[in-house]
Motif scaffolding. Structure first.
Motif, PDB file in Angstrom:
ATOM      1  N   VAL A  32     -24.059 -17.884  90.110  1.00 19.41           N
ATOM      2  CA  VAL A  32     -23.859 -18.833  91.078  1.00 19.41           C
ATOM      3  C   VAL A  32     -25.213 -19.420  91.559  1.00 19.41           C
ATOM      4  CG1 VAL A  32     -23.457 -18.843  93.539  1.00 19.41           C
ATOM      5  CG2 VAL A  32     -21.895 -17.595  92.221  1.00 19.41           C
ATOM      6  N   CYS A  33     -26.254 -18.953  91.425  1.00 15.73           N
ATOM      7  CA  CYS A  33     -27.803 -19.332  92.052  1.00 15.73           C
ATOM      8  C   CYS A  33     -28.007 -20.540  90.900  1.00 15.73           C
ATOM      9  CB  CYS A  33     -28.577 -18.326  91.908  1.00 15.73           C
ATOM     10  SG  CYS A  33     -30.312 -18.884  92.621  1.00 15.73           S
ATOM     11  N   MET A  38     -29.337 -23.471  93.062  1.00 22.31           N
ATOM     12  CA  MET A  38     -30.014 -22.867  94.583  1.00 22.31           C
ATOM     13  C   MET A  38     -31.391 -22.107  94.160  1.00 22.31           C
ATOM     14  SD  MET A  38     -28.007 -24.004  96.986  1.00 22.31           S
ATOM     15  CE  MET A  38     -28.115 -25.479  96.358  1.00 22.31           C
ATOM     16  N   ASP A  39     -32.095 -21.747  95.364  1.00 20.86           N
ATOM     17  CA  ASP A  39     -33.224 -20.791  95.147  1.00 20.86           C
ATOM     18  C   ASP A  39     -32.849 -19.493  95.561  1.00 20.86           C
ATOM     19  OD1 ASP A  39     -35.184 -23.069  94.475  1.00 20.86           O
ATOM     20  OD2 ASP A  39     -34.601 -23.960  96.425  1.00 20.86           O
ATOM     21  N   GLU A 114     -35.536 -23.696 103.751  1.00 22.27           N
ATOM     22  CA  GLU A 114     -35.378 -25.046 104.616  1.00 22.27           C
ATOM     23  C   GLU A 114     -33.602 -25.147 104.750  1.00 22.27           C
ATOM     24  OE1 GLU A 114     -37.433 -28.298 103.894  1.00 22.27           O
ATOM     25  OE2 GLU A 114     -39.340 -27.330 103.978  1.00 22.27           O
ATOM     26  N   SER A 115     -32.714 -24.650 103.882  1.00 19.01           N
ATOM     27  CA  SER A 115     -31.215 -24.763 104.120  1.00 19.01           C
ATOM     28  C   SER A 115     -30.631 -23.554 103.770  1.00 19.01           C
ATOM     29  CB  SER A 115     -30.791 -26.235 103.409  1.00 19.01           C
ATOM     30  OG  SER A 115     -31.046 -26.119 102.087  1.00 19.01           O
ATOM     31  N   VAL A 116     -29.535 -23.203 104.303  1.00 17.31           N
ATOM     32  CA  VAL A 116     -28.673 -22.093 103.837  1.00 17.31           C
ATOM     33  C   VAL A 116     -27.182 -22.394 103.998  1.00 17.31           C
ATOM     34  CG1 VAL A 116     -27.949 -19.972 104.810  1.00 17.31           C
ATOM     35  CG2 VAL A 116     -30.031 -20.506 105.041  1.00 17.31           C
ATOM     36  N   ALA A 135     -31.710 -22.456 100.019  1.00 15.27           N
ATOM     37  CA  ALA A 135     -32.429 -23.633  99.466  1.00 15.27           C
ATOM     38  C   ALA A 135     -34.057 -23.662  99.937  1.00 15.27           C
ATOM     39  CB  ALA A 135     -31.818 -24.844  98.977  1.00 15.27           C
ATOM     40  N   LEU A 136     -35.049 -24.071  99.381  1.00 16.60           N
ATOM     41  CA  LEU A 136     -36.394 -24.469  99.586  1.00 16.60           C
ATOM     42  C   LEU A 136     -36.344 -25.885 100.026  1.00 16.60           C
ATOM     43  CD1 LEU A 136     -38.471 -22.165  97.318  1.00 16.60           C
ATOM     44  CD2 LEU A 136     -37.153 -21.620  99.550  1.00 16.60           C
TER      45      LEU A 136
END
Length: 237
Positions: A32-33, A38-39, A114-116, A135-136
């Motif tokens: 998934v990552c 995504m981070d 910075e985001s989820v 995510a960064l």
């Protein structure tokens, strides 16, 4: 880079193919990552605490994201499971007014995030868990991409079907990583709640609230408080 959700869903299916059941969550989480760019990512089931199980976390930041939500009982993962729809926090620096405790904890403990995003995991018409993404960078997924990412959550649900009976019967602690956190989320918190309730004459709900208050007071997580309680002799709880 715009994520290819079809490719990501295929990666999830391939990650779950022909592997031991205990390996599925870890491999699916990694897929998934990577597939969505995504981070960090987590998989969790039964998102109403304390009967909640973290299945896998892709890295330490993702693990701490889950611990924060588990402690403060709010955040996108829990909201996604309750609403049955994707939830986005595009910019944590802009404030998270819906979840003040979650927002404050994220800014303190994970300032680099910075985001989820959170995607509900459905089994039929029932929401049994969620996928969390971090995510960064801000605005890592736009509205259309987040909606499309639900296809990846559907692939996760299919991949986890083979583990469902073992999870729901609670027959044994699954050998999933990180093992100590799975135990804290699944078995040990329930044991600690029961111990505090019995010692202090509280309902389980009030015992859990007391444990969470102690986590807030000390700056720890609910898992930390659980371990401390279970280390104490019965009379000291």
């Amino acid at each position: 880079m715009t994520p290819d959700v079809t490719k990501a869903a295929r990666m999830v299916a391939e990650a779950a193919a022909d592997v031991p059941v205990e390996e599925i969550p870890r491999r699916v989480c990694a897929a998934v990552c990577e597939g969505l760019g995504m981070d960090g990512a987590t998989l969790s089931l039964l998102t109403d605490t304390p009967s909640r199980q973290l299945l896998a976390a892709s890295n330490d930041a993702a693990l701490l994201l889950e611990e924060i939500q588990f402690t403060v009982v709010e955040g996108p993962c829990i909201a996604a499971a309750h609403r049955g729809e994707p939830v986005a926090v595009d910019d944590l620096r802009a404030g998270v007014s819906s979840w003040p405790l979650f927002g404050a904890s994220m800014r303190e403990k994970l300032p680099q995030v910075e985001s989820v995003y959170a995607l509900p995991v459905f089994f039929g018409d029932y929401v049994l868990g969620s996928v969390d993404l971090l995510a960064l960078r801000t605005h890592a997924l736009d509205e259309e991409e987040l909606e499309q990412a639900s296809l990846v959550a559907d692939a996760v649900a299919v991949a986890l079907l083979s583990t469902r009976d073992m999870i729901l019967t609670g027959a044994r602690a699954p050998a999933w990583e990180p093992e100590e956190v799975v135990r804290a989320h699944w078995f040990d918190t329930a044991r600690a709640v029961g111990a505090v309730a019995a010692t202090r004459g509280l309902t389980p709900e009030n015992a859990l609230a007391l444990m969470r208050a102690e986590a807030f007071r000390t700056g720890g997580t609910l898992a930390d408080i659980t371990r401390e309680i279970l280390r104490q002799p019965p009379g000291a709880r």
